[in-house]
Scaffold this active site. Sequence first.
Site, PDB file in Angstrom:
ATOM      1  N   LYS A  71       0.838  -1.203   0.000  1.00 38.03           N
ATOM      2  CA  LYS A  71       0.000   0.000   0.000  1.00 38.03           C
ATOM      3  C   LYS A  71       0.873   1.253   0.000  1.00 38.03           C
ATOM      4  O   LYS A  71       1.900   1.287   0.701  1.00 38.03           O
ATOM      5  CB  LYS A  71      -0.900  -0.047   1.237  1.00 38.03           C
ATOM      6  N   SER A 146      -9.658   1.550   2.992  1.00 40.46           N
ATOM      7  CA  SER A 146      -8.818   2.310   2.095  1.00 40.46           C
ATOM      8  C   SER A 146      -7.765   1.486   1.351  1.00 40.46           C
ATOM      9  O   SER A 146      -7.197   1.990   0.386  1.00 40.46           O
ATOM     10  CB  SER A 146      -8.107   3.413   2.883  1.00 40.46           C
ATOM     11  N   SER A 170      -9.577  -0.945   7.221  1.00 43.41           N
ATOM     12  CA  SER A 170      -9.054  -0.812   5.855  1.00 43.41           C
ATOM     13  C   SER A 170      -8.351  -2.012   5.257  1.00 43.41           C
ATOM     14  O   SER A 170      -8.083  -2.008   4.066  1.00 43.41           O
ATOM     15  CB  SER A 170      -8.143   0.398   5.753  1.00 43.41           C
TER      16      SER A 170
HETATM   17  N1  GLN Z   1     -12.932   3.607   6.438  1.00 43.48           N
HETATM   18  C1  GLN Z   1     -12.371   4.055   7.668  1.00 43.48           C
HETATM   19  C2  GLN Z   1     -12.103   5.540   7.610  1.00 43.48           C
HETATM   20  O1  GLN Z   1     -12.460   6.112   6.661  1.00 43.48           O
HETATM   21  C3  GLN Z   1     -11.151   3.295   7.995  1.00 43.48           C
HETATM   22  C4  GLN Z   1      -9.964   3.683   7.226  1.00 43.48           C
HETATM   23  C5  GLN Z   1      -8.769   2.873   7.559  1.00 43.48           C
HETATM   24  O2  GLN Z   1      -8.876   1.832   8.206  1.00 43.48           O
HETATM   25  N2  GLN Z   1      -7.633   3.369   7.155  1.00 43.48           N
HETATM   26  O3  GLN Z   1     -11.552   6.112   8.497  1.00 43.48           O
END
Ligand code: GLN
Length: 482
Positions: A71, A146, A170
């Site tokens: 990532k 994400s 994420s």
């Molecule tokens: N979807 C969650 C957010 O928007 C988690 C994001 C993540 O785990 N990086 O914060």
Amino acid sequence: METVNAVRGGACSAREVVTACLARIEAIDQKLHAFLSVDGERALTEADRVDGALKRGDALGPLAGVPIAVKDNLCTTFGCTTCGSRMLESFQSQYNAHAVDRLQQAGAIIVGKTNLDEFAMGSSTENSAFFATTNPWDGSRVAGGSSGGSAAAVAARLVPGALGSDTGGSTRQPASFCGVVGLKPSYGRVSRYGLVAFSSSLDQVGPITRDVRDTALLLKVIAGHDPRDSTCVDLEVPDYLKGLEKTSRPIRVGVCSRDFGDGLHPEVESAVNRAIETLASNGAEIVPVDLPHVKYGLACYYLVATAECSSNLARFDGVHYGRRTPTPTNIADLYERSRGEALGPETQRRIMLGTFALSTGYYDAYYLKALKVRTLIRNDFDRAFDKVDVIASPVTPTTAFRLGDKTDDPLAMYLSDVYTITANLTGHCAVSVPCGVDSNGLPIGLQFVGPAFQEQRLLSIAHQYQSATSHHTAAPPCASAN
Ligand code: GLN
């Protein structure tokens, strides 16, 4: 991972493996947009190094010759580390993230960096400043986020494994949307050194793979003490792969006695219920558990995460890192325009929410209150873990939604995290495994949450579920195309 044995046993060279992987990326990623950058030349040089070591009879690492995607919020000395943001579009790190170093020491070959929501804030990868990643099962739908790029790359068989990061779901949510396995290790299990911080008390690096065995293999490589992250614990790292087969005593699976809440799609609910029945018919004891404060999880998360994000992202000021506006009139203008021009709308929203929650007069009412609620939620789970080994639930309320469906409605987007965020608030470990498909043929995920630092038990239970079912073997149509 078949690749490990194929390279070790001489069935194919690391160069052949990497060449085939690059060809697949070239053929398929134009549609998928899982990768932000691919570095074929460097990957082939690394492959030659593995082949050379093999020829000389040198000891090989556990991931020798395995192509891995990372990532793009994990720092690498090669290429750029963009975090999916214009702010860091051309940022080159001086050092590797700890997890990246560990992969390379284990012989893995990092082929490229994957797409993400800007600074890992989002649930669909649509907040990437560059492009959205599409779902390998249906190109009109999101890959989740994400870590959408990492999950899509693994699901489309572009790479056998990838690293993501998980602050509120994420790794697990995109894994669930793409029909693969995503793990959030316990807080402190994997060093966050070189992971660009979003919310430091919630962030963890975790693997995304096709099955639980490969997750165990990758976790063993990246887990363990690193003095450069003071929250990374000095605890022995078990051989998670060997541990998968151990079945010491019957499994006790907790299921929240209140229902899974509003907004849960009936098809997801019935797939998860079927999975729980499968566990029961394979000898697991299903135990109702009470988690009375979980309903405050989402509100609590979006205070803690935004507060920490506003503080962490203050470093992107046009002076220290990243983009600097070309013609500032004074220092305030430099900050304002550099940040205003280079950060996307969701990132700006979160910085403002977090700054508000931390301001004088609001700190006690919002931030401090959220910290107290966080403790109550952790106590709920710890009490439940006195009675059960893991708690099972859906990963997300729905399967992958359509691109653009939630981009104008941040609250609807936040609700897709309702089942995943609690494990980040509590620091427990959690894994998402495929447990079926809906009537559109889209993957559904099952989540297991386990006590802190009990990844071994968590993964062996997830593995037992996978051994009793075949959902994880389903591949999207593009996986067989070339
Ligand atoms: N979807 C969650 C957010 O928007 C988690 C994001 C993540 O785990 N990086 O914060």
